[in-house]
Each structure stands twice: as C-alpha cells, then as structure tokens.
Design an enzyme around this catalytic site. Structure first.
Site, PDB file in Angstrom:
ATOM      1  N   HIS A  58      -5.070   4.723   9.793  1.00 38.78           N
ATOM      2  CA  HIS A  58      -5.030   4.074   8.473  1.00 38.78           C
ATOM      3  C   HIS A  58      -4.249   2.766   8.492  1.00 38.78           C
ATOM      4  O   HIS A  58      -4.591   1.813   7.794  1.00 38.78           O
ATOM      5  CB  HIS A  58      -4.365   4.983   7.435  1.00 38.78           C
ATOM      6  CG  HIS A  58      -5.293   5.963   6.797  1.00 38.78           C
ATOM      7  ND1 HIS A  58      -6.343   5.573   6.013  1.00 38.78           N
ATOM      8  CD2 HIS A  58      -5.325   7.317   6.823  1.00 38.78           C
ATOM      9  CE1 HIS A  58      -6.991   6.650   5.569  1.00 38.78           C
ATOM     10  NE2 HIS A  58      -6.391   7.721   6.057  1.00 38.78           N
ATOM     11  N   ASP A 115      -9.117  14.784   2.710  1.00 40.70           N
ATOM     12  CA  ASP A 115      -9.350  13.384   2.352  1.00 40.70           C
ATOM     13  C   ASP A 115     -10.661  13.221   1.596  1.00 40.70           C
ATOM     14  O   ASP A 115     -10.794  12.327   0.758  1.00 40.70           O
ATOM     15  CB  ASP A 115      -9.428  12.514   3.618  1.00 40.70           C
ATOM     16  CG  ASP A 115      -8.050  12.116   4.124  1.00 40.70           C
ATOM     17  OD1 ASP A 115      -7.061  12.365   3.411  1.00 40.70           O
ATOM     18  OD2 ASP A 115      -7.972  11.549   5.234  1.00 40.70           O
ATOM     19  N   GLN A 156      -4.764  10.055  10.781  1.00 38.54           N
ATOM     20  CA  GLN A 156      -3.908   9.326   9.838  1.00 38.54           C
ATOM     21  C   GLN A 156      -3.329   8.063  10.462  1.00 38.54           C
ATOM     22  O   GLN A 156      -3.122   7.065   9.779  1.00 38.54           O
ATOM     23  CB  GLN A 156      -2.796  10.234   9.316  1.00 38.54           C
ATOM     24  CG  GLN A 156      -3.341  11.405   8.514  1.00 38.54           C
ATOM     25  CD  GLN A 156      -4.354  10.971   7.454  1.00 38.54           C
ATOM     26  OE1 GLN A 156      -3.994  10.414   6.427  1.00 38.54           O
ATOM     27  NE2 GLN A 156      -5.655  11.200   7.710  1.00 38.54           N
ATOM     28  N   GLU A 203       3.551  13.486   3.608  1.00 33.10           N
ATOM     29  CA  GLU A 203       2.421  13.395   2.683  1.00 33.10           C
ATOM     30  C   GLU A 203       1.454  14.567   2.925  1.00 33.10           C
ATOM     31  O   GLU A 203       1.072  15.272   2.003  1.00 33.10           O
ATOM     32  CB  GLU A 203       1.700  12.055   2.899  1.00 33.10           C
ATOM     33  CG  GLU A 203       0.515  11.880   1.982  1.00 33.10           C
ATOM     34  CD  GLU A 203      -0.394  10.729   2.392  1.00 33.10           C
ATOM     35  OE1 GLU A 203      -0.228  10.167   3.496  1.00 33.10           O
ATOM     36  OE2 GLU A 203      -1.301  10.406   1.607  1.00 33.10           O
ATOM     37  N   HIS A 204       1.041  14.734   4.190  1.00 31.47           N
ATOM     38  CA  HIS A 204       0.176  15.870   4.559  1.00 31.47           C
ATOM     39  C   HIS A 204       0.918  16.748   5.552  1.00 31.47           C
ATOM     40  O   HIS A 204       1.561  16.231   6.471  1.00 31.47           O
ATOM     41  CB  HIS A 204      -1.103  15.399   5.268  1.00 31.47           C
ATOM     42  CG  HIS A 204      -1.860  14.353   4.523  1.00 31.47           C
ATOM     43  ND1 HIS A 204      -1.793  13.013   4.834  1.00 31.47           N
ATOM     44  CD2 HIS A 204      -2.710  14.457   3.471  1.00 31.47           C
ATOM     45  CE1 HIS A 204      -2.563  12.336   4.009  1.00 31.47           C
ATOM     46  NE2 HIS A 204      -3.126  13.180   3.161  1.00 31.47           N
ATOM     47  N   HIS A 213      24.109  11.843 -39.742  1.00 34.25           N
ATOM     48  CA  HIS A 213      23.196  12.917 -39.357  1.00 34.25           C
ATOM     49  C   HIS A 213      23.427  14.138 -40.248  1.00 34.25           C
ATOM     50  O   HIS A 213      22.491  14.761 -40.756  1.00 34.25           O
ATOM     51  CB  HIS A 213      23.411  13.330 -37.896  1.00 34.25           C
ATOM     52  CG  HIS A 213      22.937  12.330 -36.891  1.00 34.25           C
ATOM     53  ND1 HIS A 213      23.429  11.061 -36.807  1.00 34.25           N
ATOM     54  CD2 HIS A 213      22.005  12.444 -35.905  1.00 34.25           C
ATOM     55  CE1 HIS A 213      22.829  10.425 -35.816  1.00 34.25           C
ATOM     56  NE2 HIS A 213      21.950  11.244 -35.252  1.00 34.25           N
TER      57      HIS A 213
HETATM   58  N1  LIG Z   1      -0.640   7.788   0.297  1.00 29.92           N
HETATM   59  C1  LIG Z   1      -1.901   7.853  -0.073  1.00 29.92           C
HETATM   60  O1  LIG Z   1      -2.255   8.649  -0.940  1.00 29.92           O
HETATM   61  C2  LIG Z   1      -2.928   6.947   0.585  1.00 29.92           C
HETATM   62  C3  LIG Z   1      -4.315   7.144   0.364  1.00 29.92           C
HETATM   63  C4  LIG Z   1      -5.235   6.245   0.946  1.00 29.92           C
HETATM   64  C5  LIG Z   1      -4.753   5.177   1.693  1.00 29.92           C
HETATM   65  N2  LIG Z   1      -3.411   5.038   1.874  1.00 29.92           N
HETATM   66  C6  LIG Z   1      -2.833   3.907   2.552  1.00 29.92           C
HETATM   67  O2  LIG Z   1      -3.336   2.744   1.913  1.00 29.92           O
HETATM   68  C7  LIG Z   1      -3.136   1.654   2.786  1.00 29.92           C
HETATM   69  C8  LIG Z   1      -4.322   0.729   2.817  1.00 29.92           C
HETATM   70  O3  LIG Z   1      -3.852  -0.445   3.391  1.00 29.92           O
HETATM   71  P1  LIG Z   1      -4.742  -1.702   3.619  1.00 29.92           P
HETATM   72  O4  LIG Z   1      -3.855  -2.761   4.195  1.00 29.92           O
HETATM   73  O5  LIG Z   1      -5.979  -1.319   4.331  1.00 29.92           O
HETATM   74  O6  LIG Z   1      -5.233  -2.143   2.166  1.00 29.92           O
HETATM   75  P2  LIG Z   1      -4.447  -2.559   0.828  1.00 29.92           P
HETATM   76  O7  LIG Z   1      -5.519  -2.804  -0.158  1.00 29.92           O
HETATM   77  O8  LIG Z   1      -3.390  -1.588   0.489  1.00 29.92           O
HETATM   78  O9  LIG Z   1      -3.714  -3.930   1.163  1.00 29.92           O
HETATM   79  C9  LIG Z   1      -4.427  -5.104   1.379  1.00 29.92           C
HETATM   80  C10 LIG Z   1      -3.734  -6.246   0.665  1.00 29.92           C
HETATM   81  O10 LIG Z   1      -2.423  -6.425   1.194  1.00 29.92           O
HETATM   82  C11 LIG Z   1      -2.012  -7.738   0.935  1.00 29.92           C
HETATM   83  N3  LIG Z   1      -1.279  -8.286   2.079  1.00 29.92           N
HETATM   84  C12 LIG Z   1      -1.610  -8.181   3.387  1.00 29.92           C
HETATM   85  N4  LIG Z   1      -0.690  -8.858   4.137  1.00 29.92           N
HETATM   86  C13 LIG Z   1       0.214  -9.398   3.283  1.00 29.92           C
HETATM   87  C14 LIG Z   1       1.381 -10.205   3.429  1.00 29.92           C
HETATM   88  N5  LIG Z   1       1.819 -10.586   4.621  1.00 29.92           N
HETATM   89  N6  LIG Z   1       2.065 -10.548   2.319  1.00 29.92           N
HETATM   90  C15 LIG Z   1       1.673 -10.161   1.083  1.00 29.92           C
HETATM   91  N7  LIG Z   1       0.545  -9.414   0.885  1.00 29.92           N
HETATM   92  C16 LIG Z   1      -0.164  -9.020   1.971  1.00 29.92           C
HETATM   93  C17 LIG Z   1      -3.246  -8.564   0.690  1.00 29.92           C
HETATM   94  O11 LIG Z   1      -3.206  -9.036  -0.612  1.00 29.92           O
HETATM   95  C18 LIG Z   1      -4.413  -7.584   0.830  1.00 29.92           C
HETATM   96  O12 LIG Z   1      -5.385  -7.767  -0.171  1.00 29.92           O
HETATM   97  C19 LIG Z   1      -2.815   2.239   4.143  1.00 29.92           C
HETATM   98  O13 LIG Z   1      -1.424   2.109   4.335  1.00 29.92           O
HETATM   99  C20 LIG Z   1      -3.190   3.702   3.993  1.00 29.92           C
HETATM  100  O14 LIG Z   1      -2.435   4.520   4.859  1.00 29.92           O
HETATM  101  C21 LIG Z   1      -2.508   5.881   1.324  1.00 29.92           C
HETATM  102  N1  LIG Z   2      -5.584  10.048   4.233  1.00 29.36           N
HETATM  103  C1  LIG Z   2      -5.527   9.102   3.132  1.00 29.36           C
HETATM  104  C2  LIG Z   2      -4.268   9.380   2.336  1.00 29.36           C
HETATM  105  O1  LIG Z   2      -3.141   9.158   3.092  1.00 29.36           O
HETATM  106  C3  LIG Z   2      -6.721   9.187   2.225  1.00 29.36           C
HETATM  107  C4  LIG Z   2      -8.008   8.779   2.818  1.00 29.36           C
HETATM  108  C5  LIG Z   2      -9.051   8.155   2.232  1.00 29.36           C
HETATM  109  N2  LIG Z   2     -10.028   8.030   3.148  1.00 29.36           N
HETATM  110  C6  LIG Z   2      -9.632   8.555   4.246  1.00 29.36           C
HETATM  111  N3  LIG Z   2      -8.380   9.012   4.081  1.00 29.36           N
HETATM  112 ZN   LIG Z   3      -7.150   9.651   5.681  1.00 27.18          ZN
END
Ligand SMILES: NC(=O)c1ccc[n+]([C@@H]2O[C@H](COP(=O)([O-])OP(=O)(O)OC[C@H]3O[C@@H](n4cnc5c(N)ncnc54)[C@H](O)[C@@H]3O)[C@@H](O)[C@H]2O)c1
Ligand SMILES: N[C@H](CO)Cc1c[nH]c[nH+]1
Ligand SMILES: [Zn+2]
Length: 434
Positions: free
Chosen positions: A257, A356, A254, A322-323, A415
C-alpha cells in the site's frame, strides 16, 4: 524483516517507538501551509497543488456526470459483479450497526430519550496517489447511506488520464452526489473550509497517506473527522504451524500500500521467522509494486520473537495494529485476549484481503496505535445523538430540592431560582422538605 529477540519489556519499548503515533514536524508544517493557502485562495490554490503534487492541470474540479455514466456503462461485467457482491456483504454487515435511539418512561411523569439524526453533509476521501480504491468508496458510502446522510460528496486525487473508471463506477453504484478530483491535504482543506466549487461538509471520512491523515488531524474542530486512518498496517500472530508462504503473502498485501505501511509478525518460533524472511524475498521479486513493498518491509517491518502466545497477545495489544491476523490453532479462543486492534482475522484462511474487499466488515480502520481508542468506520460515524427530557410538575417536585441543593453548592443561585419558578404558588418558591 528485522528479527527482534529481547525480553517482553524491551520488545514493548521497541515496538512502541516504531508503531505509535509519531509526529513528523516537516509534514505538519507543510500541511499547515497548504490548509492556510486553500482557506485563503480557494479553487485557485487547489489547482496549483494539483499541478505541483499530482502533475495534473485541471479544467473541471468536479467530475462531469457524463464521464461517470460512461464509466459505469462500460464497466466489465465481472468487475460490476464483484462490486455488487461486496456491496451486498458490506450492506448486510453494516445494517446491524443502525441505531434508532431510545425513549424511556421509567418514572411516572418523566420522559427521557435520545434521538439519532444523520449528519447533513459528509465528505469521503478516497485515496488515489499510488493505487485506485473503488472498494474504499463502498466502505465509506454504504454506512453513510444506511445512516441516512443526505449529501455525500467524494474527493480523490486527479489523474493525468482521468479518474479511474472503476472508481467512478463504484461511486455511481452507491449514489455519491458529487465527485471532486482533488487529493491530499488540499482536498481535506477544501472539505473543511469550502471553496467556490467544493462545499464545506460537517465531517470528513476516509483513509489516506500521511499528508491526508495529518490534514484531517489539523482541521479537526472546524469539522469532525472519523479517525486517523493512515498508512496501512498488518500484525500477524503465528505459531510454529503457520505456513511461511501465507504469512509472507499477507504481510506483503499491506506492505504494497505505502512505503510507510507497517508489516509486523509476532511469533513463538524463530524457525518460522526465518522461513518467512526467505519467503518475503522470493515473493517480493515478482511483486509489481515491489519498490513500495520493499521500502515498507525493510524500513517499517519487523518480526518479534516471544516466549509464548500470552506474550504475543500482550505485545500485539501494545501495538494496537490496524489489522490483526491470528494464525494459531483454535484462534477463536483468543478473541477475549485481544483488546486493541481495528479488525481481527481469525485462522489461516482469513487472509487480510478478504476483509479489504468482500467479507463485509469495514476496511477503513485506525492506524498508528489509535485502535486503542478508535473503532472501525461504521454507521455510527455518520449520525449524531440528541437527548431530550420532559417532566410534569408532579414529577419534578420530589427532585427539586436535589437540584436547588446542588445549584447552591456550586454557587449558582440562578439555577436554583429557575427551578423554584416552577412552583410559584408555594411561599418563597419551592422549599425543600425537612
Ligand atoms: N487505514 C485505512 O483504513 C486505509 C485504507 C485504505 C488505504 N489506506 C492507506 O491510504 C494511503 C493511500 O496513499 P496514496 O499516497 O496512494 O494516496 P492518497 O490519496 O492518500 O495521497 C495522494 C496525495 O498525497 C499528496 N502528496 C503526495 N506527496 C506529497 C508531498 N510531498 N507534500 C504534500 N502532499 C503530497 C498529493 O496531493 C496526492 O494527491 C496508503 O497509505 C494506504 O496504506 C489506509
Ligand atoms: N488494506 C487497506 C486498509 O489499510 C484497504 C484496502 C483497500 N483496497 C485494498 N486494501
Ligand atoms: Zn489492503
């Protein structure tokens, strides 16, 4: 990771500060500015932010169908088979969440019920800043389809080399209606307000980084949202028998990510804690996303040492991760003690990535302590309920005085008279008995 050894009360305070929904004024402000800009300037603003944040000059905001078809047709057979296995397991799990409403006729002349209607149009956010997430498309689109949503559109950040073919393949597999290559807060704004190209939707679903999660919070009210699903978190409860290499690997799964992802270990064993720290270093050295995972481990992660497993569960309930992995003997016997967690992984074999990808329960889950009140994404998020009532006059008659009494107590004469109008042949309308 930092090892915390204090009283339970002190540990609770410490972890609360680190893990609960924090406000980030600078993020809030920049997201608010992006939302206002997209609302005012539509597609032109979307193009500007894609240049600024993603380094991509967009020609088409919508991914052309030919590109989606080509990705699907050229997909490696083992990837397509893996997606289909995940699709089957996610579908069989989520089918159990379908609700058909109810109708009751407990009292003569009275029909009451609740009907379930799918949302008309939803927008799925599929993250794509630092990794591609085809699995997240399955997790959001499958419950949407099972709920009967007619229009399912998807947004995902643009990439210099085009949207990842695995993402396009997953989208075609589950029947997404339109894919827009736009990410971050600007994508959430587009779905909330609509632009020349992107349709306004009723509800926005899906996880994302802090900008996405903050934008969803800010547009709530204009549209609905599923939950706050921000940077990933893993909490592990482990006793002295847990395997340090497995615990460390799961924490890193995690941590990789996001720099803001939160790996957390609560254990009764200082020996295990120290061994996990050694393993983390060893495993980080060869992890491709080492820079992200190291920032997460060093700045967000911690290990808390507790006196016994009861304290471990008390602390974890305060974190509401979350997990939650439970790596202790007889893990199922602790299920009743778990009150706050998005998804629980029982026993040492149930490593988080199992959930996941293929087990079937949803991986879009609440973060930052919001598992106290939010649930995993499910079919129930894609429907709304409408209730209905039908009474005969004979059924209303014995209840009418209760209504007129309550109405007049509230000072709402209109009413009371509306009910009395149902009994026009009684002198002065309905009169209560006695
Ligand atoms: N909680 C859940 O269920 C779950 C599931 C899967 C993934 N996730 C999370 O999703 C997230 C994915 O993040 P990611 O960054 O790879 O992709 P993302 O798509 O969430 O974010 C990318 C976008 O962030 C924006 N951005 C980046 N820097 C910026 C700034 N300084 N100002 C304004 N906008 C900005 C840009 O527009 C970019 O397109 C991770 O935090 C991961 O842990 C959570
Ligand atoms: N662990 C993420 C949710 O926090 C979900 C995900 C997608 N692919 C891999 N992991
Ligand atoms: Zn994951």
């Amino acid at each position: 990771m930092e090892i915390l050894q204090q009283s339970l009360a002190e540990l609770k305070k410490q972890v609360n500060r680190r893990t609960q929904q924090a406000t980030h004024p600078e993020v809030e402000a920049s997201v608010a500015a992006i939302l206002a800009d997209v609302q005012a300037n539509g597609d032109a603003a979307l193009r500007q932010y894609s240049e600024k944040f993603d380094g991509v000059t967009l020609t088409d905001l919508q991914v052309p169908q030919a590109e989606i078809d080509a990705a699907y047709n050229n997909c490696a057979p083992e990837l397509l088979a893996a997606l289909k296995l995940a699709q089957r397991n996610i579908t069989s799990f989520h089918k159990k969440e379908i609700s058909y409403g109810f109708i009751d006729n407990e009292r003569a002349g009275v029909i009451r019920g609740q009907k379930v209607t799918p949302l008309a149009a939803v927008g799925l956010y599929v993250p794509g800043g630092t990794a591609a997430y085809p699995s997240t498309i399955l997790m959001s689109a499958i419950p949407a389809k099972l709920a009967g949503v007619k229009k399912i559109v998807m947004v995902t950040p643009p990439q210099k080399e085009g949207i990842n073919p695995a993402v396009l393949t997953a989208a075609k597999l589950v029947g997404i209606d339109a894919i827009y290559q736009i990410g971050g807060a600007q994508a959430i704004a587009a779905l909330a307000y609509g632009t020349e190209t992107i349709p306004q939707v009723d509800k926005i679903m899906g996880p994302g980084n802090i900008f996405v999660a903050t934008a969803k919070k800010q547009v709530f009210g204009t549209v609905s949202i599923d939950m706050i699903a921000g940077p990933s978190e893993i909490g592990i409860i482990a006793d002295e028998n847990a395997a340090p290499a497995q615990v460390a690997a799961d924490l890193l799964s995690q941590a990789e990510h996001d720099k803001l992802a939160r790996p957390m270990l609560v254990t009764t064993s200082l020996t295990l804690a120290q061994a996990v720290n050694v393993e983390l270093e060893k495993q980080l050295a060869t992890l491709p996303r080492q820079e992200i995972a190291r920032a997460s481990v060093d700045n967000q992660g911690f290990i808390a040492i507790v006196a016994d497993l009861d304290d471990a569960f008390t602390l974890m309930n305060a974190i509401a991760p979350e997990h939650l992995e439970v790596q202790v003997a007889e893990p199922m016997t602790y299920l009743a003690q778990i009150e706050n967690a998005g998804s629980v992984f029982l026993g040492s074999t149930a490593s988080e990535p199992l959930g996941d990808y293929v087990a079937g329960p949803n991986h879009i889950l609440p973060t930052s302590g919001t598992a106290r009140f939010f649930s995993p994404l499910g079919v129930y998020d894609f429907v709304k309920r409408t209730q209905f009532i039908q009474y005969t006059n004979a059924a209303l008659q014995p209840e009418a005085s209760a209504i007129t009494t309550l109405a007049r107590t509230e000072g709402l004469e209109g009413h009371a008279r509306a009910i009395e109008a149902r009994f026009p042949n009684q002198p002065c309308g309905y009169k209560s008995r006695g």
